[in-house]
Structures are given as C-alpha cells and as structure tokens.
Design a protein around this motif. Sequence first.
Motif, PDB file in Angstrom:
ATOM      1  N   GLU A   5       0.819  -1.208   0.000  1.00 39.25           N
ATOM      2  CA  GLU A   5       0.000   0.000   0.000  1.00 39.25           C
ATOM      3  C   GLU A   5       0.855   1.262   0.000  1.00 39.25           C
ATOM      4  OE1 GLU A   5      -2.115  -0.704   3.584  1.00 39.25           O
ATOM      5  OE2 GLU A   5      -3.596  -1.997   2.644  1.00 39.25           O
ATOM      6  N   PHE A   6       2.160   1.116   0.061  1.00 42.48           N
ATOM      7  CA  PHE A   6       3.069   2.256   0.117  1.00 42.48           C
ATOM      8  C   PHE A   6       3.085   3.009  -1.198  1.00 42.48           C
ATOM      9  CE2 PHE A   6       4.934   1.636   4.141  1.00 42.48           C
ATOM     10  CZ  PHE A   6       5.810   2.688   4.356  1.00 42.48           C
ATOM     11  N   VAL A   7       3.405   4.289  -1.124  1.00 34.73           N
ATOM     12  CA  VAL A   7       3.681   5.079  -2.319  1.00 34.73           C
ATOM     13  C   VAL A   7       5.118   5.561  -2.211  1.00 34.73           C
ATOM     14  CG1 VAL A   7       1.314   5.774  -2.788  1.00 34.73           C
ATOM     15  CG2 VAL A   7       2.717   7.175  -1.284  1.00 34.73           C
ATOM     16  N   PHE A   8       5.746   5.722  -3.356  1.00 31.86           N
ATOM     17  CA  PHE A   8       7.157   6.078  -3.403  1.00 31.86           C
ATOM     18  C   PHE A   8       7.340   7.320  -4.255  1.00 31.86           C
ATOM     19  CE2 PHE A   8       6.750   1.517  -2.962  1.00 31.86           C
ATOM     20  CZ  PHE A   8       7.616   1.219  -1.926  1.00 31.86           C
ATOM     21  N   ARG A   9       8.293   8.140  -3.873  1.00 30.20           N
ATOM     22  CA  ARG A   9       8.675   9.293  -4.689  1.00 30.20           C
ATOM     23  C   ARG A   9       9.654   8.823  -5.766  1.00 30.20           C
ATOM     24  NH1 ARG A   9       8.433  14.750  -2.089  1.00 30.20           N
ATOM     25  NH2 ARG A   9       6.824  14.483  -0.516  1.00 30.20           N
ATOM     26  N   THR A  10       9.878   9.698  -6.716  1.00 28.66           N
ATOM     27  CA  THR A  10      10.731   9.369  -7.856  1.00 28.66           C
ATOM     28  C   THR A  10      12.126   8.928  -7.427  1.00 28.66           C
ATOM     29  OG1 THR A  10       9.502  10.960  -9.172  1.00 28.66           O
ATOM     30  CG2 THR A  10      11.610  10.235 -10.050  1.00 28.66           C
ATOM     31  N   ARG A  37       0.504  11.715 -10.064  1.00 29.55           N
ATOM     32  CA  ARG A  37       1.000  13.013  -9.596  1.00 29.55           C
ATOM     33  C   ARG A  37       0.176  13.502  -8.419  1.00 29.55           C
ATOM     34  NH1 ARG A  37       4.821  15.417 -12.664  1.00 29.55           N
ATOM     35  NH2 ARG A  37       5.065  14.612 -14.754  1.00 29.55           N
ATOM     36  N   ARG A  38       0.885  14.125  -7.490  1.00 34.17           N
ATOM     37  CA  ARG A  38       0.262  14.884  -6.401  1.00 34.17           C
ATOM     38  C   ARG A  38       0.826  16.288  -6.520  1.00 34.17           C
ATOM     39  NH1 ARG A  38       0.793  10.895  -1.243  1.00 34.17           N
ATOM     40  NH2 ARG A  38      -0.717   9.369  -1.943  1.00 34.17           N
ATOM     41  N   GLY A  39       0.087  17.139  -7.194  1.00 32.39           N
ATOM     42  CA  GLY A  39       0.619  18.462  -7.496  1.00 32.39           C
ATOM     43  C   GLY A  39       1.736  18.324  -8.505  1.00 32.39           C
ATOM     44  N   ARG A  40       2.917  18.801  -8.128  1.00 35.18           N
ATOM     45  CA  ARG A  40       4.077  18.712  -9.020  1.00 35.18           C
ATOM     46  C   ARG A  40       4.942  17.494  -8.726  1.00 35.18           C
ATOM     47  NH1 ARG A  40       6.781  24.391 -10.086  1.00 35.18           N
ATOM     48  NH2 ARG A  40       8.382  22.869 -10.587  1.00 35.18           N
ATOM     49  N   VAL A  41       4.586  16.736  -7.705  1.00 40.99           N
ATOM     50  CA  VAL A  41       5.399  15.594  -7.278  1.00 40.99           C
ATOM     51  C   VAL A  41       4.898  14.324  -7.959  1.00 40.99           C
ATOM     52  CG1 VAL A  41       6.135  14.226  -5.291  1.00 40.99           C
ATOM     53  CG2 VAL A  41       5.806  16.692  -5.046  1.00 40.99           C
ATOM     54  N   ARG A  42       5.832  13.569  -8.540  1.00 32.98           N
ATOM     55  CA  ARG A  42       5.489  12.271  -9.132  1.00 32.98           C
ATOM     56  C   ARG A  42       5.501  11.217  -8.042  1.00 32.98           C
ATOM     57  NH1 ARG A  42       9.531  11.662 -14.011  1.00 32.98           N
ATOM     58  NH2 ARG A  42      10.841  12.739 -12.535  1.00 32.98           N
ATOM     59  N   ILE A  43       4.441  10.437  -7.989  1.00 34.41           N
ATOM     60  CA  ILE A  43       4.266   9.403  -6.967  1.00 34.41           C
ATOM     61  C   ILE A  43       4.024   8.064  -7.673  1.00 34.41           C
ATOM     62  CG2 ILE A  43       2.799   8.603  -5.070  1.00 34.41           C
ATOM     63  CD1 ILE A  43       4.340  11.032  -4.291  1.00 34.41           C
ATOM     64  N   TYR A  44       4.682   7.021  -7.180  1.00 31.21           N
ATOM     65  CA  TYR A  44       4.505   5.672  -7.719  1.00 31.21           C
ATOM     66  C   TYR A  44       3.872   4.797  -6.655  1.00 31.21           C
ATOM     67  CZ  TYR A  44       7.912   7.068 -11.282  1.00 31.21           C
ATOM     68  OH  TYR A  44       8.559   7.697 -12.300  1.00 31.21           O
ATOM     69  N   ASP A  45       2.776   4.115  -6.994  1.00 28.52           N
ATOM     70  CA  ASP A  45       2.263   3.103  -6.060  1.00 28.52           C
ATOM     71  C   ASP A  45       3.115   1.849  -6.238  1.00 28.52           C
ATOM     72  OD1 ASP A  45       1.310   1.607  -8.256  1.00 28.52           O
ATOM     73  OD2 ASP A  45      -0.734   2.347  -8.042  1.00 28.52           O
ATOM     74  N   ALA A  46       2.846   0.824  -5.460  1.00 23.85           N
ATOM     75  CA  ALA A  46       3.688  -0.376  -5.482  1.00 23.85           C
ATOM     76  C   ALA A  46       3.687  -1.056  -6.850  1.00 23.85           C
ATOM     77  CB  ALA A  46       3.242  -1.347  -4.394  1.00 23.85           C
ATOM     78  N   THR A  47       2.555  -1.072  -7.538  1.00 22.59           N
ATOM     79  CA  THR A  47       2.490  -1.698  -8.861  1.00 22.59           C
ATOM     80  C   THR A  47       3.318  -0.910  -9.878  1.00 22.59           C
ATOM     81  OG1 THR A  47       0.279  -2.548  -8.382  1.00 22.59           O
ATOM     82  CG2 THR A  47       0.939  -2.511 -10.691  1.00 22.59           C
TER      83      THR A  47
END
Length: 155
Positions: A5-10, A37-47
């Motif tokens: 369930e974690f999200v990771f930054r670039t 994306r969350r605003g200007r931040v790229r977010i990756y879920d586990a998949t």
Amino acid sequence: MTALEFVFRTAEVARIAEVSLRQLQIWEEKRVAVASRRGRVRIYDATQALFVVVCAELRRRGLSFQRLKRVAAELRRILVDHRLAEIAGHRHVFLLTDGRRVHFADSPNKTCELVSNLFRPCICVNVSDCLQRIQNAAFTENLRESCSATRSASE
C-alpha cells in the motif's frame, strides 16, 4: 500500512530500480513508465514501482528501449492482472519476453515449459525478487518514519 500500500517518490523508485533520475524522466517523457501526480510531485504506487524495477531489469539484461516500449503495455497489464498480493504469495514468479510478447510464469515448471517452447532468445526476470526489493524499501522507509516520530515525541 503494508508494503503493497506504500507510495514512493521518484528518487526512491530510482534507487530501488538502480536507474538514474534522468532515466526515469526519459521513460516518463516517452510514456513507458508513467507515475501518478500529487501536485508537481510524481508518486509511484507499489504496482507502478514494480513495473519500473522490472523494466530496469529487462534493460540491464539487454532488451532495447524500442522493444521495451513495444511490450510495456502488455507488461503493465500482466502486472495488474496478477496483483501484487498474488505475486507476493509465490516465491518464483517470472516474466519472460523476446521483445515481442511477454509471458508470465508462476512456477519453475511453467518457466521451463515456456522457455522450451520459445523459438527466439528470451529475457527472464524474477518478479518475486523485484517485489522483494520494493517491500524491503517500504519496510526501511516505514522504520525510518517510526524512528523519527519516536524521536520527535521524546523531545
């Protein structure tokens, strides 16, 4: 929160996949590995993170970028169809590709059968190992957060 369930930054995904930030940016520009994306931040879920790690492994093993682009959609579909929890439940999950098609094998016997039936050279990636790298990173990050929260509470 589980590792799935974690999200990771670039930067975290780049570190886990052992690629440069510029490489991830190129993959995003070429629409191979697209992050949320969350605003200007790229977010990756586990998949999404698993997809990037598998792509990085395929590139390290010699799959050209053009062939990676060709199989990216099918690879993404396979990872979504087989869900992370299902993959995490197996010790030996492999993806095989010849750059034209992607095959999924969840047992050593099925992997051997696929390899023996392919007529072109193929590249094999152990998806279980890639997922383990993501889970280890999530556990490490979770541990860091809990340690910093503990330090903040005690001060």
